[in-house]
Design a protein around this motif. Structure first.
Motif, PDB file in Angstrom:
ATOM      1  N   GLU A   1       0.802  -1.218   0.000  1.00 46.03           N
ATOM      2  CA  GLU A   1       0.000   0.000   0.000  1.00 46.03           C
ATOM      3  C   GLU A   1       0.837   1.271   0.000  1.00 46.03           C
ATOM      4  O   GLU A   1       0.374   2.319  -0.461  1.00 46.03           O
ATOM      5  CB  GLU A   1      -0.948  -0.012   1.197  1.00 46.03           C
ATOM      6  N   HIS A   2       2.058   1.199   0.518  1.00 48.74           N
ATOM      7  CA  HIS A   2       2.882   2.411   0.522  1.00 48.74           C
ATOM      8  C   HIS A   2       4.358   2.054   0.627  1.00 48.74           C
ATOM      9  O   HIS A   2       4.728   1.123   1.339  1.00 48.74           O
ATOM     10  CB  HIS A   2       2.510   3.333   1.686  1.00 48.74           C
ATOM     11  N   VAL A   3       5.167   2.834  -0.075  1.00 54.57           N
ATOM     12  CA  VAL A   3       6.620   2.711  -0.010  1.00 54.57           C
ATOM     13  C   VAL A   3       7.197   4.071   0.354  1.00 54.57           C
ATOM     14  O   VAL A   3       6.932   5.074  -0.317  1.00 54.57           O
ATOM     15  CB  VAL A   3       7.215   2.242  -1.357  1.00 54.57           C
ATOM     16  N   PHE A   4       7.955   4.114   1.445  1.00 53.42           N
ATOM     17  CA  PHE A   4       8.755   5.289   1.779  1.00 53.42           C
ATOM     18  C   PHE A   4      10.179   5.040   1.305  1.00 53.42           C
ATOM     19  O   PHE A   4      10.750   3.986   1.586  1.00 53.42           O
ATOM     20  CB  PHE A   4       8.811   5.524   3.292  1.00 53.42           C
ATOM     21  N   LEU A   5      10.759   5.982   0.607  1.00 54.46           N
ATOM     22  CA  LEU A   5      12.198   5.943   0.334  1.00 54.46           C
ATOM     23  C   LEU A   5      12.882   6.728   1.438  1.00 54.46           C
ATOM     24  O   LEU A   5      12.552   7.882   1.689  1.00 54.46           O
ATOM     25  CB  LEU A   5      12.504   6.546  -1.041  1.00 54.46           C
ATOM     26  N   GLY A   6      13.852   6.091   2.108  1.00 59.67           N
ATOM     27  CA  GLY A   6      14.439   6.700   3.290  1.00 59.67           C
ATOM     28  C   GLY A   6      15.947   6.747   3.286  1.00 59.67           C
ATOM     29  O   GLY A   6      16.617   6.235   2.386  1.00 59.67           O
ATOM     30  N   HIS A   7      16.457   7.378   4.320  1.00 60.44           N
ATOM     31  CA  HIS A   7      17.897   7.505   4.573  1.00 60.44           C
ATOM     32  C   HIS A   7      18.633   8.140   3.389  1.00 60.44           C
ATOM     33  O   HIS A   7      19.740   7.721   3.024  1.00 60.44           O
ATOM     34  CB  HIS A   7      18.503   6.140   4.912  1.00 60.44           C
ATOM     35  N   LEU A   8      18.026   9.157   2.767  1.00 61.95           N
ATOM     36  CA  LEU A   8      18.678   9.851   1.657  1.00 61.95           C
ATOM     37  C   LEU A   8      19.866  10.664   2.154  1.00 61.95           C
ATOM     38  O   LEU A   8      19.806  11.309   3.210  1.00 61.95           O
ATOM     39  CB  LEU A   8      17.697  10.793   0.945  1.00 61.95           C
TER      40      LEU A   8
ATOM     41  N   PHE B   1       2.245   2.285  -7.477  1.00 68.13           N
ATOM     42  CA  PHE B   1       2.162   2.263  -6.022  1.00 68.13           C
ATOM     43  C   PHE B   1       2.378   3.662  -5.457  1.00 68.13           C
ATOM     44  O   PHE B   1       2.942   4.535  -6.114  1.00 68.13           O
ATOM     45  CB  PHE B   1       3.218   1.306  -5.443  1.00 68.13           C
ATOM     46  N   ASN B   2       1.918   3.857  -4.231  1.00 63.93           N
ATOM     47  CA  ASN B   2       2.183   5.106  -3.534  1.00 63.93           C
ATOM     48  C   ASN B   2       3.623   5.081  -3.032  1.00 63.93           C
ATOM     49  O   ASN B   2       3.940   4.362  -2.078  1.00 63.93           O
ATOM     50  CB  ASN B   2       1.222   5.279  -2.358  1.00 63.93           C
ATOM     51  N   ILE B   3       4.488   5.838  -3.683  1.00 61.11           N
ATOM     52  CA  ILE B   3       5.897   5.914  -3.296  1.00 61.11           C
ATOM     53  C   ILE B   3       6.214   7.366  -2.968  1.00 61.11           C
ATOM     54  O   ILE B   3       6.025   8.255  -3.803  1.00 61.11           O
ATOM     55  CB  ILE B   3       6.826   5.413  -4.415  1.00 61.11           C
ATOM     56  N   THR B   4       6.682   7.602  -1.750  1.00 64.57           N
ATOM     57  CA  THR B   4       7.042   8.958  -1.333  1.00 64.57           C
ATOM     58  C   THR B   4       8.410   8.936  -0.674  1.00 64.57           C
ATOM     59  O   THR B   4       8.928   7.870  -0.310  1.00 64.57           O
ATOM     60  CB  THR B   4       6.013   9.539  -0.343  1.00 64.57           C
ATOM     61  N   VAL B   5       8.988  10.098  -0.511  1.00 66.59           N
ATOM     62  CA  VAL B   5      10.307  10.225   0.110  1.00 66.59           C
ATOM     63  C   VAL B   5      10.140  10.668   1.558  1.00 66.59           C
ATOM     64  O   VAL B   5       9.468  11.672   1.840  1.00 66.59           O
ATOM     65  CB  VAL B   5      11.176  11.245  -0.660  1.00 66.59           C
ATOM     66  N   ALA B   6      10.712   9.913   2.482  1.00 65.18           N
ATOM     67  CA  ALA B   6      10.705  10.285   3.898  1.00 65.18           C
ATOM     68  C   ALA B   6      11.717  11.402   4.115  1.00 65.18           C
ATOM     69  O   ALA B   6      12.887  11.268   3.778  1.00 65.18           O
ATOM     70  CB  ALA B   6      11.044   9.077   4.769  1.00 65.18           C
ATOM     71  N   SER B   7      11.250  12.492   4.678  1.00 66.15           N
ATOM     72  CA  SER B   7      12.068  13.688   4.830  1.00 66.15           C
ATOM     73  C   SER B   7      13.109  13.543   5.938  1.00 66.15           C
ATOM     74  O   SER B   7      12.923  12.811   6.914  1.00 66.15           O
ATOM     75  CB  SER B   7      11.165  14.887   5.128  1.00 66.15           C
TER      76      SER B   7
ATOM     77  N   ASN C   1      22.275  13.081  -2.949  1.00 67.07           N
ATOM     78  CA  ASN C   1      20.964  12.672  -3.431  1.00 67.07           C
ATOM     79  C   ASN C   1      19.980  13.810  -3.239  1.00 67.07           C
ATOM     80  O   ASN C   1      20.253  14.764  -2.505  1.00 67.07           O
ATOM     81  CB  ASN C   1      20.467  11.444  -2.654  1.00 67.07           C
ATOM     82  N   TYR C   2      18.857  13.720  -3.884  1.00 60.59           N
ATOM     83  CA  TYR C   2      17.730  14.589  -3.562  1.00 60.59           C
ATOM     84  C   TYR C   2      16.448  13.854  -3.909  1.00 60.59           C
ATOM     85  O   TYR C   2      16.451  12.886  -4.688  1.00 60.59           O
ATOM     86  CB  TYR C   2      17.829  15.951  -4.243  1.00 60.59           C
ATOM     87  N   GLY C   3      15.374  14.278  -3.298  1.00 62.28           N
ATOM     88  CA  GLY C   3      14.149  13.505  -3.312  1.00 62.28           C
ATOM     89  C   GLY C   3      13.627  13.143  -4.684  1.00 62.28           C
ATOM     90  O   GLY C   3      13.288  11.985  -4.948  1.00 62.28           O
ATOM     91  N   ARG C   4      13.535  14.128  -5.579  1.00 62.13           N
ATOM     92  CA  ARG C   4      12.957  13.860  -6.891  1.00 62.13           C
ATOM     93  C   ARG C   4      13.802  12.877  -7.689  1.00 62.13           C
ATOM     94  O   ARG C   4      13.277  11.993  -8.374  1.00 62.13           O
ATOM     95  CB  ARG C   4      12.801  15.156  -7.686  1.00 62.13           C
ATOM     96  N   LEU C   5      15.119  12.993  -7.565  1.00 62.02           N
ATOM     97  CA  LEU C   5      16.006  12.069  -8.281  1.00 62.02           C
ATOM     98  C   LEU C   5      15.838  10.655  -7.749  1.00 62.02           C
ATOM     99  O   LEU C   5      15.764   9.692  -8.523  1.00 62.02           O
ATOM    100  CB  LEU C   5      17.455  12.524  -8.136  1.00 62.02           C
ATOM    101  N   ALA C   6      15.797  10.508  -6.427  1.00 67.77           N
ATOM    102  CA  ALA C   6      15.609   9.183  -5.836  1.00 67.77           C
ATOM    103  C   ALA C   6      14.299   8.569  -6.306  1.00 67.77           C
ATOM    104  O   ALA C   6      14.245   7.398  -6.719  1.00 67.77           O
ATOM    105  CB  ALA C   6      15.636   9.278  -4.315  1.00 67.77           C
ATOM    106  N   LEU C   7      13.240   9.355  -6.274  1.00 68.77           N
ATOM    107  CA  LEU C   7      11.926   8.857  -6.668  1.00 68.77           C
ATOM    108  C   LEU C   7      11.902   8.434  -8.134  1.00 68.77           C
ATOM    109  O   LEU C   7      11.415   7.343  -8.480  1.00 68.77           O
ATOM    110  CB  LEU C   7      10.888   9.949  -6.409  1.00 68.77           C
TER     111      LEU C   7
END
Length: 267
Positions: A214-221, A251-257, A226-232
């Protein structure tokens, strides 16, 4: 099950997961004040935590641990090697050592109504683990999978079937290679005991995605590499191009701040 990130990045990490009955904190790598403020965002307090799961002893995962232990007396669950490294280092200050509870990789243990499975990860720490947390009432599972330099069949097999995950996407390889870090630090990050790149994160995600995710957080950037948009974008491209039936945007993929509390995901 619910899950949210209070902070995720090279400057500090703290995640919360739980259900209606039991909540746990995964790592305490920011100040006690910031942890409490993050919990308050969703009408929780640090005192509501049934325990703290520590992944490893690096400062961005334990800098607030001593304060929280002294102030709230919360039990801390981690491996024997991590406990020894934390106490040997001394940077968390004097704590009640009886609050530490030794856990073993691959051995499921229970905290309230949660079932927790630690799994081994490849990182340059004493005895690091990632965590799979399952709701004992409905079987829903979430994972916090960061600080691994590589993944293998063992990792993949253990993190299949998740409903939500916070997965490391630490760096862009090109940014790291041309960036300001010293050569030895670059080698460490890129090694099998360092951190997952955006590309490897996307490849791993492609292997564990399932219809119930249901959800994926991308973390520990990394702040420097790195930066959020590039990682995503990179992670989504790897999923889309990989040998799996999914597209990155399915899927719902967002970047954890690094500094802001994430949305609360309920699965």
């Amino acid at each position: 099950m619910e899950m949210f990130s209070i902070a995720s990045g090279s400057s500090g990490n703290c995640i919360c997961a739980g259900n209606d009955d039991t909540h746990v904190m995964i790592d305490a790598g920011i100040s006690g004040k910031k942890i409490e403020a993050g919990m308050n965002t969703y009408d929780l307090t640090t005192r509501d935590m049934a325990g703290i799961l520590v992944t490893h002893e690096h400062i961005d995962h334990v800098s607030g641990l001593g304060v929280v232990m002294r102030r709230y007396g919360l039990p801390v669950y981690t491996t024997e090697g991590t406990i020894k490294a934390i106490l040997r280092d001394g940077r968390i200050g004097k704590v009640d050592e009886s609050l530490f509870h030794v856990i073993e990789p691959d051995q499921v243990f229970q905290i309230g109504s949660l079932l927790v499975k630690p799994i081994r990860i490849s990182h340059d720490a004493a005895d690091p683990v990632a965590y799979i947390i399952r709701d004992g009432s409905n079987g829903k599972k979430v994972g916090v999978i960061t600080d691994l330099g590589k993944y293998d069949d063992y990792i993949v097999s253990n993190i299949k079937g998740l409903s939500a995950v916070l997965l490391e996407a630490n760096h862009d390889v090109n940014m790291l290679e041309v960036g300001p870090y010293p050569y030895q630090l670059k080698r460490r990050i890129l090694s099998d005991y360092g951190h997952l790149s955006n590309n490897l994160s996307g490849q791993l995600l492609g292997k564990i995605l399932n219809d119930n995710m249901e959800h994926v957080f991308l973390g520990h950037l990394s702040e420097q590499n790195n930066y959020g948009r590039l990682a995503l974008e990179t992670v989504c491209d790897e999923v889309t191009d990989g040998d799996n039936p999914y597209k990155g945007r399915d899927f719902n993929i967002t970047v954890a701040s690094r500094h802001e509390v994430s949305e609360r995901v309920i699965v």
